[in-house]
Enzyme design. Structure first.
Site, PDB file in Angstrom:
ATOM      1  N   LYS A   1      -4.117   4.441   0.127  1.00 27.06           N
ATOM      2  CA  LYS A   1      -4.261   5.090  -0.846  1.00 27.06           C
ATOM      3  C   LYS A   1      -4.572   4.444  -1.989  1.00 27.06           C
ATOM      4  O   LYS A   1      -3.712   3.657  -2.589  1.00 27.06           O
ATOM      5  CB  LYS A   1      -3.311   6.410  -1.294  1.00 27.06           C
TER       6      LYS A   1
ATOM      7  N   ASP B   1     -13.620  -0.798 -12.429  1.00 24.96           N
ATOM      8  CA  ASP B   1     -14.134  -1.880 -13.102  1.00 24.96           C
ATOM      9  C   ASP B   1     -13.195  -3.319 -12.480  1.00 24.96           C
ATOM     10  O   ASP B   1     -13.249  -4.137 -13.360  1.00 24.96           O
ATOM     11  CB  ASP B   1     -13.884  -1.677 -14.589  1.00 24.96           C
TER      12      ASP B   1
ATOM     13  N   HIS C   1       7.892  12.351   0.057  1.00 25.91           N
ATOM     14  CA  HIS C   1       6.693  11.530   0.462  1.00 25.91           C
ATOM     15  C   HIS C   1       6.651   9.953  -0.221  1.00 25.91           C
ATOM     16  O   HIS C   1       5.971   9.380   0.626  1.00 25.91           O
ATOM     17  CB  HIS C   1       5.197  12.382   0.244  1.00 25.91           C
TER      18      HIS C   1
ATOM     19  N   LYS D   1       7.303   6.278  -0.549  1.00 28.42           N
ATOM     20  CA  LYS D   1       7.766   5.240   0.253  1.00 28.42           C
ATOM     21  C   LYS D   1       8.093   3.991  -0.572  1.00 28.42           C
ATOM     22  O   LYS D   1       7.133   3.378  -1.403  1.00 28.42           O
ATOM     23  CB  LYS D   1       6.429   4.661   1.078  1.00 28.42           C
TER      24      LYS D   1
END
Length: 488
Positions: free
Chosen positions: A227, A232, A406, A408
């Site tokens: 993810k 830029d 969720h 980590k």
């Protein structure tokens, strides 16, 4: 004649079965699988012959397909010149690290060839709406390019707001690239958004495409699990959050909203993230999109405070093997006071389990925070098989009750932080395309500690005595699913 044909067919099937079994055994032995993994495969194949063979064909071998495999083996040789120029920019590298981080950064330097990169602007984001609003703000301010890769993009709610921002930026001339995993983002590719984005000029790539004709060409469960957002070549995001609206995502599963963690970073670390994105893009498309070269001695860091440093660790075919696993072990063994781990899927390797238990036994305060309710029944039961050993060693196990945790993260002595996309399971550590940030920064560590303590405040501490009184049926189920541990 019919009896003869049936007998001949039976012998051919019998012979074919044993040829396949011998071939699988040969592959297991020659690829030097871990002992628990090899034993599990042998047992699955012999106890469930047909299911075992089919499972091996889908999940046993790490293969990308001929074209992707060749590209994965070539990408780093083609990026050497870019890396040489990048390493020549001395101003961006931090040559000293804290005591707790030194061994891990030395490992990264040895295996990846880079020193830690100075942090510039570094921020932790935990609220989904805040994360999305910040991302959208940066997208609208983009001047040149936007690159994204996600495991899941689920249309609806916040995700549609990001989609509209991307489309708007593409129409004003910003070069936008979007790479999404085929399995995780199946709803996206079935929706209107893929076509709308492509028509607006966004390059949309379906990574590790799944279809019936490619099952035996590509490994089925090898997934693009990163993810990452790059803007830029300067601003980057990574962490555990998929491009979804947690108010809508998997509402029917009954586990509550997903709780995630993302980091937003400004500065030259975007260069190494860009290299990883470039490699992923090349593996999928065959086209190289190296980030712009930094101008030597012209890198300006905005922040005047003590920077600390960051390393980026990427896993998957073509990247340093077992690097995230090694980093976790190194970080755990470096702990001297406190170790806090958050993960939604706790199915550690034997090495990681031993390291965590050893940390507790040598006096480190070790806490593991996992969700009380999980979206995977298999992982839920497999995780429980480790509880007794962890509790006996003195590890505190917290069951988060306010949704599906969720995030980590690993925090060592409130100084060394590891956050990213990798779960503590075999698939994340040894198979998928994952990414982990290693951050040596005291202020960031304190910020992460505050978040983890908040998770603990919404959790129930697992009682060692109460856990020991669970029923024999629960123990049987735990041990049955533990049998599949190396295959998860």
């Amino acid at each position: 004649m019919t009896t003869l044909y049936m007998t001949l067919l039976a012998w051919l099937l019998f012979l074919g079965y044993w040829i396949i079994v011998i071939r699988i055994i040969f592959c297991i032995l020659t690829k030097r699988h871990s002992t628990p993994s090899a034993i599990s495969w042998f047992l699955v194949i012999y106890i469930f012959p047909v299911i075992g063979i089919v499972t091996w064909l889908f999940f046993g071998e790490l293969y990308l397909g001929r074209r992707r495999f060749q590209l994965a083996n070539q990408i780093w040789s083609k990026t050497n010149l870019w890396l040489i120029d990048f390493k020549s920019c001395d101003a961006i590298f931090e040559k000293k690290n804290s005591d707790v981080a030194t061994s891990l950064f030395q490992l990264c330097k040895h295996r990846q060839g880079l020193l830690g990169i100075k942090c510039d602007q570094l921020k932790l984001l935990t609220n989904a709406k805040e994360i999305i609003n910040t991302v959208i703000h940066d997208i609208y301010l983009a001047r040149n390019n936007i690159e994204m890769v996600f495991y899941i993009w689920k249309p609806g709610g916040f995700a549609d707001d990001v989609a509209n921002a991307l489309i708007s930026s593409a129409k004003r001339g910003i070069h936008c690239r979007l790479m999404l995993d085929s399995a995780g983002s199946v709803d996206f590719f079935r929706s209107k958004w893929a076509k709308i984005m492509r028509n607006s000029g966004i390059q949309v790539v379906e990574a590790l495409k799944i279809n019936i004709f490619r099952i035996f060409i590509n490994r089925f469960d090898l997934r693009q699990h990163r993810k990452v957002i790059l803007i830029d070549n300067y601003i980057t995001y990574t962490g555990s959050m998929n491009l979804v609206d947690p108010r809508l995502f998997k509402k029917s599963s009954g586990v509550g909203q997903w709780i995630d963690l993302m980091a937003r970073i400004e500065g030259p670390i975007a260069g190494t993230m860009g290299i990883i994105y470039s490699c992923d893009w090349e593996i999928e498309t065959g086209k190289k999109i190296l980030p712009k070269k930094l101008k030597k001695n012209k890198v300006i860091l905005k922040s005047k405070r003590k920077h600390g440093s960051i390393q980026v660790i990427a896993s998957g075919p073509g990247f340093p093997k077992n690097m995230i696993h090694q980093a976790l072990l190194t970080a755990i063994y470096a702990a001297r006071k406190e170790l806090i781990i958050t993960t939604p899927y706790l199915v550690p390797s034997d090495d990681l389990l031993y390291a965590i238990c050893t940390a507790a036994q040598r006096g480190i305060e070790v806490s593991i925070i996992i969700p009380k309710y999980n979206d995977s029944v298999l992982v839920t039961w497999a995780s429980r098989a480790f509880f007794s050993e962890l509790l006996e060693a003195g590890v505190k196990i917290y069951l988060f009750e306010k949704g599906l945790l969720h995030s980590k993260s690993v925090l060592v002595d409130k100084q060394l932080s590891l956050i990213g996309t990798a779960n503590l399971d075999m698939r994340s550590l040894w198979l998928n395309f994952e990414i982990t940030l290693v951050i040596d920064n005291g202020q960031f560590g304190k910020d992460l500690a505050s978040i983890q303590y908040e998770y603990i405040s919404h959790s129930r501490l697992l009682d060692k005595k109460l856990w020991s009184t669970r029923s024999n049926w629960n123990r049987i189920l735990e041990n049955f699913f533990y049998f599949f541990n190396p295959l998860l």
